[in-house]
Write an enzyme that holds these catalytic residues in place. Structure first.
Site, PDB file in Angstrom:
ATOM      1  N   HIS A 217      -4.732  -7.847   0.833  1.00 35.74           N
ATOM      2  CA  HIS A 217      -4.003  -6.576   0.909  1.00 35.74           C
ATOM      3  C   HIS A 217      -3.281  -6.390   2.240  1.00 35.74           C
ATOM      4  O   HIS A 217      -2.282  -5.692   2.318  1.00 35.74           O
ATOM      5  CB  HIS A 217      -5.012  -5.443   0.696  1.00 35.74           C
ATOM      6  CG  HIS A 217      -4.398  -4.118   0.406  1.00 35.74           C
ATOM      7  ND1 HIS A 217      -3.693  -3.858  -0.737  1.00 35.74           N
ATOM      8  CD2 HIS A 217      -4.397  -2.954   1.117  1.00 35.74           C
ATOM      9  CE1 HIS A 217      -3.278  -2.601  -0.733  1.00 35.74           C
ATOM     10  NE2 HIS A 217      -3.689  -2.031   0.386  1.00 35.74           N
TER      11      HIS A 217
ATOM     12  N   TYR B 234      -3.363  11.002   0.901  1.00 38.63           N
ATOM     13  CA  TYR B 234      -3.901  10.845  -0.450  1.00 38.63           C
ATOM     14  C   TYR B 234      -3.860  12.155  -1.237  1.00 38.63           C
ATOM     15  O   TYR B 234      -3.918  12.137  -2.464  1.00 38.63           O
ATOM     16  CB  TYR B 234      -5.333  10.316  -0.384  1.00 38.63           C
ATOM     17  CG  TYR B 234      -5.389   8.834  -0.141  1.00 38.63           C
ATOM     18  CD1 TYR B 234      -5.513   7.938  -1.192  1.00 38.63           C
ATOM     19  CD2 TYR B 234      -5.293   8.329   1.148  1.00 38.63           C
ATOM     20  CE1 TYR B 234      -5.551   6.572  -0.959  1.00 38.63           C
ATOM     21  CE2 TYR B 234      -5.321   6.960   1.383  1.00 38.63           C
ATOM     22  CZ  TYR B 234      -5.449   6.089   0.330  1.00 38.63           C
ATOM     23  OH  TYR B 234      -5.465   4.741   0.562  1.00 38.63           O
TER      24      TYR B 234
ATOM     25  N   ASP C 270       0.831  -1.200   0.000  1.00 38.38           N
ATOM     26  CA  ASP C 270       0.000   0.000   0.000  1.00 38.38           C
ATOM     27  C   ASP C 270       0.872   1.259   0.000  1.00 38.38           C
ATOM     28  O   ASP C 270       1.848   1.332  -0.755  1.00 38.38           O
ATOM     29  CB  ASP C 270      -0.966  -0.037   1.192  1.00 38.38           C
ATOM     30  CG  ASP C 270      -2.135   0.928   1.042  1.00 38.38           C
ATOM     31  OD1 ASP C 270      -3.079   0.592   0.316  1.00 38.38           O
ATOM     32  OD2 ASP C 270      -2.071   2.028   1.617  1.00 38.38           O
TER      33      ASP C 270
END
Length: 405
Positions: A374, A318, A187
């Site tokens: 994930h 982000y 990630d």
């Protein structure tokens, strides 16, 4: 290697009784939304019946003190590191030295919506493999909390993966005294680790990734038919799934008030990602989710966000990441550090072509895993640890004689 005294302060997690009581009060006052028919498979987002079970457990049965005591069994520190713009950051990290001679320094970086807790089930497996009857190599394991996450400090101005990579390099060299080290991540951690490999190739022994974030320039070498089909599938997936990313990369403050003020809001927002990205069985609204992510496990993750008040500072990565443009490789640019990539199965994502990985990385090992998702280190700790050991053994051409005792 002879280790210096660590120039960092030992750190112990402690949440006050008042904060725990406040959480339970807020959970008791939760207002649940209506749910459209047909959300058994989470097509509209987090399922209501799952949330009812999760919130009830968080309020009545979840024992933070027990989880806090477990977290504190790991050696933790905080140290101040100054970035290139002169801003100071308090970095929280786990540091477990191996009992094996010639252990490999390994920095492991988590992502979103995760925390340092993601890797805790593999710390001993990597630092002390002999305890589990496993062959080496063994590692000195370093697990920092990303800037703005958990018990690291919140930055006044969010910083991206390239800037965090510089902090990690200082942590490994200036604070911990390693000249060379390895890195592992998924990630957002894979962005940071990839930038480490680009920015400090001379110091990186090798890297192991469970996500490939760098986007190569394809002008010199057009995409193959397989790559083109994969890109098309990925674009279709993102059109369906990128709502969270669109909000967090543009107007994270608009979301922050709800997530920061409501534990139910926080849990609902994060749980959807675990369902989507974990290797969860998806034929029942909650059975597969709870089997893959037991209540205590996932609520420890959520509680770290809640008690540290870091959901907004985490989400703003982000916005900082794309602003930094750190995932774009320049024409002719490539990670030269030996790289292993392990792709864990998720039924929502198409498998990455090996040729695509080779465009941006000095790929030496490409493996498709049989299970896990994930959050692989948390979902399948034994499988994950075995793969990491095997990968670095192969990348660094380590002979068994070098780690036998």
């Amino acid at each position: 290697m002879t280790h210096p005294v660590i120039p960092a302060d030992p750190f112990t997690i402690h949440v006050s009784d008042g904060e725990i009581a406040d959480l339970k009060t807020r959970l008791a006052q939760t207002r649940l939304p209506n749910e459209p028919d047909g959300n058994e498979n989470w097509d509209y987002g987090t399922n209501l019946s799952y949330m009812e079970r999760l919130l009830t457990y968080w309020r009545d049965d979840f024992d933070w003190r027990k989880q806090e005591a477990w977290l504190n069994t790991f050696k933790q520190y905080r140290t101040t590191i100054t970035d290139e713009d002169g801003a100071d950051h308090e970095i929280h990290f786990i540091y477990e030295r191996s009992s094996q001679p010639d252990a490999i320094p390994l920095i492991m970086t988590h992502g979103w919506p995760s925390s340092f807790r993601e890797f805790l089930d593999v710390v001993d497996r990597l630092a002390h493999p002999q305890t589990y009857g496993a062959d080496g190599p063994a590692f000195d394991v370093i697990i920092p909390s990303l800037v703005g996450y958990g018990f690291s400090s919140k930055p006044a101005q969010p910083i991206g993966p390239a800037a965090i990579a510089e902090l990690w390099h200082k942590l490994m060299t200036d604070v911990l005294g390693y000249d060379k080290y390895a890195a592992q991540a998924g990630d957002w951690g894979s962005f940071v680790t990839s930038r480490l490999a680009l920015q400090h190739a001379d110091s990186l022994l090798a890297i192991h990734l469970t996500m490939l974030p760098l986007r190569p320039d394809v002008k010199d070498k057009p995409v193959t038919e397989e790559e083109a089909a994969w890109i098309k599938e990925m674009q279709a997936w993102w059109r369906q799934e990128e709502g969270y990313r669109s909000i967090q990369s543009t107007k994270p403050m608009a979301l922050a008030f709800g997530l920061h003020d409501s534990p139910a809001g926080l849990a609902g927002w994060l749980a959807d990602k675990y369902y989507r990205l974990g290797d969860t069985e998806k034929t029942h609204p909650w059975e597969g989710m709870e089997a893959r992510f037991p209540m205590d496990t996932i609520l420890t993750q959520f509680s770290i966000y809640w008690f540290t008040g870091t959901i907004n500072s985490a989400n703003t990565l982000y916005k900082a990441g794309p602003a930094e443009n750190s995932n774009r490789l320049k024409r002719g640019e490539k990670v030269t550090v030996p790289t292993a990539y392990s792709e864990y199965p998720m039924d929502t994502l198409p498998l990455t072509p090996q040729s695509w990985a080779e465009r941006g990385y000095n790929l030496k090992r490409f493996k498709i895993m049989e299970r896990g998702g994930h959050f692989a280190a948390m979902e399948e700790p034994e499988l994950f640890a075995d793969d990491v050991r095997a990968a670095f053994k192969e990348l660094l051409r380590i002979d068994r004689a070098t780690y036998d005792t």
